[in-house]
Design an enzyme around this catalytic site. Structure first.
Site, PDB file in Angstrom:
ATOM      1  N   LYS A 120       0.832  -1.203   0.000  1.00 23.65           N
ATOM      2  CA  LYS A 120       0.000   0.000   0.000  1.00 23.65           C
ATOM      3  C   LYS A 120       0.868   1.254   0.000  1.00 23.65           C
ATOM      4  O   LYS A 120       0.509   2.255  -0.623  1.00 23.65           O
ATOM      5  CB  LYS A 120      -0.944  -0.007   1.208  1.00 23.65           C
ATOM      6  CG  LYS A 120      -2.045  -1.043   1.088  1.00 23.65           C
ATOM      7  CD  LYS A 120      -3.185  -0.806   2.048  1.00 23.65           C
ATOM      8  CE  LYS A 120      -4.316  -1.787   1.791  1.00 23.65           C
ATOM      9  NZ  LYS A 120      -5.424  -1.670   2.720  1.00 23.65           N
ATOM     10  N   LYS A 202      -8.576  -8.125  -6.677  1.00 22.05           N
ATOM     11  CA  LYS A 202      -9.778  -8.465  -5.915  1.00 22.05           C
ATOM     12  C   LYS A 202     -10.767  -7.311  -5.948  1.00 22.05           C
ATOM     13  O   LYS A 202     -10.367  -6.144  -6.010  1.00 22.05           O
ATOM     14  CB  LYS A 202      -9.423  -8.883  -4.481  1.00 22.05           C
ATOM     15  CG  LYS A 202      -9.364  -7.780  -3.477  1.00 22.05           C
ATOM     16  CD  LYS A 202      -9.331  -8.331  -2.058  1.00 22.05           C
ATOM     17  CE  LYS A 202      -9.217  -7.142  -1.126  1.00 22.05           C
ATOM     18  NZ  LYS A 202      -9.964  -7.185   0.069  1.00 22.05           N
ATOM     19  N   LYS A 205     -13.617  -2.016  -2.226  1.00 19.83           N
ATOM     20  CA  LYS A 205     -14.424  -0.802  -2.023  1.00 19.83           C
ATOM     21  C   LYS A 205     -13.741   0.407  -2.623  1.00 19.83           C
ATOM     22  O   LYS A 205     -14.386   1.333  -3.075  1.00 19.83           O
ATOM     23  CB  LYS A 205     -14.609  -0.539  -0.524  1.00 19.83           C
ATOM     24  CG  LYS A 205     -15.502  -1.534   0.165  1.00 19.83           C
ATOM     25  CD  LYS A 205     -15.759  -1.057   1.580  1.00 19.83           C
ATOM     26  CE  LYS A 205     -15.552  -2.175   2.569  1.00 19.83           C
ATOM     27  NZ  LYS A 205     -14.166  -2.310   3.055  1.00 19.83           N
TER      28      LYS A 205
HETATM   29  N1  AQP Z   1     -13.215  -9.279  -3.147  1.00 19.17           N
HETATM   30  C1  AQP Z   1     -13.520  -9.905  -2.026  1.00 19.17           C
HETATM   31  N2  AQP Z   1     -13.920 -11.190  -2.064  1.00 19.17           N
HETATM   32  C2  AQP Z   1     -14.241 -11.832  -0.922  1.00 19.17           C
HETATM   33  N3  AQP Z   1     -14.203 -11.270   0.299  1.00 19.17           N
HETATM   34  C3  AQP Z   1     -13.825  -9.987   0.379  1.00 19.17           C
HETATM   35  N4  AQP Z   1     -13.671  -9.147   1.421  1.00 19.17           N
HETATM   36  C4  AQP Z   1     -13.231  -7.953   0.965  1.00 19.17           C
HETATM   37  N5  AQP Z   1     -13.111  -7.984  -0.363  1.00 19.17           N
HETATM   38  C5  AQP Z   1     -13.460  -9.239  -0.769  1.00 19.17           C
HETATM   39  C6  AQP Z   1     -13.946  -9.493   2.808  1.00 19.17           C
HETATM   40  O1  AQP Z   1     -14.882  -8.546   3.323  1.00 19.17           O
HETATM   41  C7  AQP Z   1     -14.619  -8.358   4.705  1.00 19.17           C
HETATM   42  C8  AQP Z   1     -14.571  -6.898   5.024  1.00 19.17           C
HETATM   43  O2  AQP Z   1     -13.504  -6.307   4.313  1.00 19.17           O
HETATM   44  P1  AQP Z   1     -12.743  -5.056   4.893  1.00 19.17           P
HETATM   45  O3  AQP Z   1     -13.632  -3.907   4.837  1.00 19.17           O
HETATM   46  O4  AQP Z   1     -12.197  -5.355   6.231  1.00 19.17           O
HETATM   47  O5  AQP Z   1     -11.477  -4.809   4.095  1.00 19.17           O
HETATM   48  P2  AQP Z   1     -10.887  -5.202   2.755  1.00 19.17           P
HETATM   49  O6  AQP Z   1     -10.579  -6.662   2.715  1.00 19.17           O
HETATM   50  O7  AQP Z   1      -9.728  -4.295   2.569  1.00 19.17           O
HETATM   51  O8  AQP Z   1     -12.096  -4.872   1.795  1.00 19.17           O
HETATM   52  P3  AQP Z   1     -12.165  -4.006   0.490  1.00 19.17           P
HETATM   53  O9  AQP Z   1     -13.550  -4.113   0.020  1.00 19.17           O
HETATM   54  O10 AQP Z   1     -11.084  -4.389  -0.463  1.00 19.17           O
HETATM   55  O11 AQP Z   1     -11.932  -2.525   0.997  1.00 19.17           O
HETATM   56  P4  AQP Z   1     -10.760  -1.495   0.746  1.00 19.17           P
HETATM   57  O12 AQP Z   1     -10.840  -1.163  -0.705  1.00 19.17           O
HETATM   58  O13 AQP Z   1     -11.119  -0.336   1.619  1.00 19.17           O
HETATM   59  O14 AQP Z   1      -9.451  -2.126   1.128  1.00 19.17           O
HETATM   60  C9  AQP Z   1     -13.312  -9.069   5.035  1.00 19.17           C
HETATM   61  O15 AQP Z   1     -13.615 -10.283   5.684  1.00 19.17           O
HETATM   62  C10 AQP Z   1     -12.713  -9.317   3.690  1.00 19.17           C
HETATM   63  O16 AQP Z   1     -11.892 -10.491   3.667  1.00 19.17           O
END
Ligand code: AQP
Length: 335
Positions: A120, A202, A205
């Site tokens: 990151k 992946k 958000k």
């Molecule tokens: N693409 C994904 N497929 C399956 N599971 C996912 N999770 C996130 N993206 C996927 C799971 O959702 C839960 C919450 O995620 P998080 O908010 O803690 O953080 P993250 O993994 O960093 O999610 P994002 O959506 O990718 O957010 P940003 O862009 O802010 O980093 C977790 O259990 C995660 O595994």
């Protein structure tokens, strides 16, 4: 001597979600849906990790909205406040306090090995914040405050959980048995949903391209347009093949929303093309999300009700966190 360990019948699971953007079907299929279905068997704590969210720059108004939206969506997706605790991380100040104490036990070298920070920080360059570097210490505090048994983690968070165990062991060997060592729960195969625009990344958000993700609150028109525009390859036959990542991703989404077996899905699309698959998939997602969206609309009509559920969540977890913090402070001589 005090110890924070106690006998609990159901294993305690700590899970977090960052209010960093719109919640998407990856979050739903990979995490939230399982959280909702595992409530009876486990003692679940679900945390909207807003202190983690501010490790990258956030607009205050948007952040406020997203915290509330994340909580409402968890309830709309089936998290039952009678069975599970849902709360906002910053409402329990023990998280920040324990994180600071752990900072004073974690050698710099451990943190410098964290690959997620390396990745990151490379992207963010000079905008990278100290908070992002320290993210694993806060995550360790989140988990250790609650005598957590199990932590569902994706591949990218496994190293952070190892650091959590390492710091807990260091604390225990220095000050006497205090923290329970949490175990990782690695999600089932196929639970990682990839971006619709790029199946090598992946679904996330913070993915900024318009067709990247289907959000839980997207309208049927938005879902149709995103799925129809999803990247595919130039081959014809529709079957599960990891070597064709774009198609594989669409089929996994189909599989997870319908609950059908892979052979049944392949039979359904035998001799058909991508257009048929995409049309059908869009409708499957629209139907799958309909009850969540319907419940979300009902819940948003009563803002005071959501507030009361979050107050209820905090009142369940705060005593546990404060008890742990008090024991920690006594052990290290702060009290
Ligand atoms: N693409 C994904 N497929 C399956 N599971 C996912 N999770 C996130 N993206 C996927 C799971 O959702 C839960 C919450 O995620 P998080 O908010 O803690 O953080 P993250 O993994 O960093 O999610 P994002 O959506 O990718 O957010 P940003 O862009 O802010 O980093 C977790 O259990 C995660 O595994």
């Amino acid at each position: 001597m005090f110890t924070v360990m106690s006998e609990a019948k159901r294993k305690r699971v700590f899970s977090g979600i960052q209010p960093t953007g719109n919640i998407h079907i990856g979050n739903y299929l990979g995490a939230i849906r399982h959280w909702a279905s595992s409530q009876v068997g486990f003692d679940n704590i679900f945390c909207i990790v807003d202190l983690h969210a501010i490790t990258t720059s956030q607009d205050p108004r948007m952040l406020r909205t997203r915290i509330r939206q994340a909580a409402t969506l968890l309830f709309a997706a089936g998290i039952d406040p009678r069975l599970s605790a849902v709360f906002v991380q910053s409402h329990v100040s023990a998280h920040a306090e324990l994180a600071w104490i752990l900072n004073c036990l974690i050698p710099m070298g451990w943190m410098q090995r964290m690959t997620q920070f390396k990745e990151k920080s490379q992207k963010q360059k000079e905008r990278v914040l100290v908070g992002l570097f320290d993210y694993p210490a806060l995550m360790a505090a989140d988990i250790l405050l609650y005598e957590t048994d199990l932590v569902p983690v994706g591949e990218d968070q496994k190293q952070h959980l190892e650091l959590t165990r390492d710091v807990a062991q260091r604390f225990n060997s220095t000050y006497g048995l205090t923290f329970k060592l949490p175990e990782p729960v690695i999600p089932r195969k196929g639970a990682r949903i990839m971006g619709l625009d790029d199946p090598t990344k992946k679904m996330s958000k913070s993915g900024s391209r318009p067709g990247h993700a289907v959000y839980l609150l997207d309208s049927p028109e938005e879902i149709r347009s995103k799925i129809m525009g999803a990247t595919t390859d130039s081959l014809r036959e529709i079957h599960f093949d990891k070597g064709r990542p774009a198609l594989h991703n669409l089929l996994v989404i189909y599989e997870l929303f319908t609950g059908l077996r892979r052979a049944e899905i392949e039979a359904r699309f035998k001799g058909k093309g991508y257009i048929d698959l995409k049309r059908d998939l869009a409708e499957v997602i629209i139907e799958g999300l309909r009850p969540v969206q319907q419940r979300y609309r009902e819940l948003t009509m009563d803002a005071a009700y959501i507030d009361s559920l979050l107050v209820g969540g905090v009142s369940k977890v705060r005593p546990i966190a404060e008890k742990t913090l008090l024991i920690v402070k006594e052990k290290i001589g702060l009290r």
